[in-house]
Design a protein around this motif. Sequence first.
Motif, PDB file in Angstrom:
ATOM      1  N   ALA A  60     -20.512 -19.828  -1.912  1.00 63.72           N
ATOM      2  CA  ALA A  60     -21.110 -21.163  -2.030  1.00 63.72           C
ATOM      3  C   ALA A  60     -22.064 -21.363  -0.868  1.00 63.72           C
ATOM      4  N   ILE A  61     -23.307 -21.634  -1.175  1.00 61.09           N
ATOM      5  CA  ILE A  61     -24.245 -22.003  -0.129  1.00 61.09           C
ATOM      6  C   ILE A  61     -24.020 -23.485   0.112  1.00 61.09           C
ATOM      7  N   LYS A  62     -23.673 -23.820   1.320  1.00 60.44           N
ATOM      8  CA  LYS A  62     -23.295 -25.188   1.662  1.00 60.44           C
ATOM      9  C   LYS A  62     -24.535 -26.084   1.725  1.00 60.44           C
ATOM     10  N   PRO A  63     -24.332 -27.415   1.699  1.00 61.38           N
ATOM     11  CA  PRO A  63     -25.487 -28.337   1.703  1.00 61.38           C
ATOM     12  C   PRO A  63     -26.485 -28.092   2.835  1.00 61.38           C
ATOM     13  N   ARG A  75     -33.380 -24.644   3.122  1.00 63.11           N
ATOM     14  CA  ARG A  75     -34.101 -23.771   2.191  1.00 63.11           C
ATOM     15  C   ARG A  75     -33.771 -22.291   2.428  1.00 63.11           C
ATOM     16  N   LEU A  76     -32.465 -22.008   2.577  1.00 63.03           N
ATOM     17  CA  LEU A  76     -32.010 -20.637   2.821  1.00 63.03           C
ATOM     18  C   LEU A  76     -31.433 -19.983   1.569  1.00 63.03           C
ATOM     19  N   VAL A  77     -31.414 -20.698   0.436  1.00 63.19           N
ATOM     20  CA  VAL A  77     -30.805 -20.178  -0.786  1.00 63.19           C
ATOM     21  C   VAL A  77     -31.418 -18.834  -1.182  1.00 63.19           C
ATOM     22  N   GLY A  78     -32.737 -18.780  -1.254  1.00 65.46           N
ATOM     23  CA  GLY A  78     -33.411 -17.546  -1.661  1.00 65.46           C
ATOM     24  C   GLY A  78     -33.153 -16.393  -0.717  1.00 65.46           C
ATOM     25  N   GLU A  79     -33.175 -16.662   0.587  1.00 70.79           N
ATOM     26  CA  GLU A  79     -32.923 -15.623   1.589  1.00 70.79           C
ATOM     27  C   GLU A  79     -31.510 -15.087   1.480  1.00 70.79           C
ATOM     28  N   ILE A 108     -25.881 -13.604   8.173  1.00 71.86           N
ATOM     29  CA  ILE A 108     -26.427 -14.893   7.740  1.00 71.86           C
ATOM     30  C   ILE A 108     -26.141 -15.963   8.783  1.00 71.86           C
ATOM     31  N   ARG A 109     -24.910 -16.057   9.240  1.00 65.94           N
ATOM     32  CA  ARG A 109     -24.561 -17.073  10.237  1.00 65.94           C
ATOM     33  C   ARG A 109     -25.141 -16.751  11.602  1.00 65.94           C
ATOM     34  N   GLY A 110     -25.227 -15.467  11.937  1.00 67.17           N
ATOM     35  CA  GLY A 110     -25.822 -15.085  13.215  1.00 67.17           C
ATOM     36  C   GLY A 110     -27.306 -15.402  13.280  1.00 67.17           C
ATOM     37  N   ASP A 111     -27.988 -15.316  12.146  1.00 72.46           N
ATOM     38  CA  ASP A 111     -29.435 -15.577  12.114  1.00 72.46           C
ATOM     39  C   ASP A 111     -29.779 -17.044  11.916  1.00 72.46           C
ATOM     40  N   PHE A 112     -28.946 -17.786  11.174  1.00 73.35           N
ATOM     41  CA  PHE A 112     -29.357 -19.124  10.758  1.00 73.35           C
ATOM     42  C   PHE A 112     -28.475 -20.268  11.248  1.00 73.35           C
ATOM     43  N   VAL A 144     -25.791 -22.421  14.173  1.00 73.60           N
ATOM     44  CA  VAL A 144     -25.472 -22.695  15.562  1.00 73.60           C
ATOM     45  C   VAL A 144     -24.056 -23.254  15.691  1.00 73.60           C
ATOM     46  N   GLU A 145     -23.643 -24.124  14.760  1.00 71.48           N
ATOM     47  CA  GLU A 145     -22.348 -24.783  14.846  1.00 71.48           C
ATOM     48  C   GLU A 145     -21.465 -24.443  13.643  1.00 71.48           C
ATOM     49  N   VAL A 146     -20.143 -24.451  13.844  1.00 71.92           N
ATOM     50  CA  VAL A 146     -19.186 -24.170  12.772  1.00 71.92           C
ATOM     51  C   VAL A 146     -19.358 -25.161  11.625  1.00 71.92           C
ATOM     52  N   GLY A 147     -19.562 -26.421  11.939  1.00 68.84           N
ATOM     53  CA  GLY A 147     -19.695 -27.454  10.916  1.00 68.84           C
ATOM     54  C   GLY A 147     -20.951 -27.325  10.076  1.00 68.84           C
ATOM     55  N   ARG A 148     -21.864 -26.466  10.499  1.00 66.58           N
ATOM     56  CA  ARG A 148     -23.111 -26.229   9.762  1.00 66.58           C
ATOM     57  C   ARG A 148     -23.331 -24.725   9.646  1.00 66.58           C
ATOM     58  N   ASN A 149     -22.321 -24.031   9.086  1.00 69.95           N
ATOM     59  CA  ASN A 149     -22.431 -22.567   9.009  1.00 69.95           C
ATOM     60  C   ASN A 149     -22.938 -22.074   7.655  1.00 69.95           C
ATOM     61  N   VAL A 150     -23.585 -22.903   6.887  1.00 66.87           N
ATOM     62  CA  VAL A 150     -24.396 -22.704   5.675  1.00 66.87           C
ATOM     63  C   VAL A 150     -23.774 -21.980   4.481  1.00 66.87           C
ATOM     64  N   ILE A 151     -22.653 -21.290   4.630  1.00 61.73           N
ATOM     65  CA  ILE A 151     -22.171 -20.472   3.514  1.00 61.73           C
ATOM     66  C   ILE A 151     -20.652 -20.377   3.536  1.00 61.73           C
ATOM     67  N   HIS A 152     -20.081 -20.312   2.353  1.00 62.32           N
ATOM     68  CA  HIS A 152     -18.647 -20.040   2.194  1.00 62.32           C
ATOM     69  C   HIS A 152     -18.519 -18.800   1.333  1.00 62.32           C
ATOM     70  N   GLY A 153     -17.575 -17.953   1.650  1.00 60.32           N
ATOM     71  CA  GLY A 153     -17.271 -16.791   0.825  1.00 60.32           C
ATOM     72  C   GLY A 153     -15.773 -16.578   0.767  1.00 60.32           C
ATOM     73  N   SER A 154     -15.290 -16.076  -0.347  1.00 58.05           N
ATOM     74  CA  SER A 154     -13.860 -15.793  -0.510  1.00 58.05           C
ATOM     75  C   SER A 154     -13.392 -14.861   0.591  1.00 58.05           C
ATOM     76  N   ASP A 155     -12.166 -15.099   1.088  1.00 59.02           N
ATOM     77  CA  ASP A 155     -11.639 -14.248   2.156  1.00 59.02           C
ATOM     78  C   ASP A 155     -10.721 -13.141   1.650  1.00 59.02           C
ATOM     79  N   SER A 156     -10.466 -13.107   0.340  1.00 53.47           N
ATOM     80  CA  SER A 156      -9.646 -12.048  -0.256  1.00 53.47           C
ATOM     81  C   SER A 156      -9.941 -12.005  -1.750  1.00 53.47           C
ATOM     82  N   VAL A 157      -9.528 -10.933  -2.389  1.00 56.03           N
ATOM     83  CA  VAL A 157      -9.712 -10.823  -3.835  1.00 56.03           C
ATOM     84  C   VAL A 157      -8.920 -11.922  -4.543  1.00 56.03           C
ATOM     85  N   ALA A 158      -7.702 -12.196  -4.071  1.00 53.93           N
ATOM     86  CA  ALA A 158      -6.886 -13.250  -4.692  1.00 53.93           C
ATOM     87  C   ALA A 158      -7.571 -14.607  -4.559  1.00 53.93           C
TER      88      ALA A 158
END
Length: 161
Positions: A53-56, A62-66, A113-117, A119-133
Amino acid sequence: MLLGLLCSSSLTFYYLGILQHLQFPLSQAMMELHIHSGCIVLITGIHERTFIAIKPDGVQRRLVGEIIRRFEQKGFKLIGMKILQVWQGLDVVKITRAMMGETNPADSAPGTIRGDFCVEVGRNVIHGSDSVASAVREISLWFQPEELICWNDCTADWIYE
């Protein structure tokens, strides 16, 4: 809606809210199971899936495409998208987590992605599953099985042995 959960040495499936037990050793679980539409139900190997999920803040910046470009260039196959994305590929959960970087951007390596874009945890732009389950659970929350596109990628032979 289909949800698979790992339970010790067996797999339990919940299908359309009806509890149905399919018990077999996890070694057998490595085999692919298909539903009638041809989509993979038990997802392993190159068919493993993850929820992204690309966060708000990522959308506003405008990082969706990247972000999509990075996963496509890695060789993963986009099979579902509603600004929320489902990617498929070998070890996709582990690799996309590495591509995203640490939850805390300060701990994320340049090139992630987070290293490039970020600065703060509350604005870390993306969520990804942490396991297959977690991926199975998260995908089922946002996508119906028919919303995931099963297609043959002609580049798969150039990515996977």
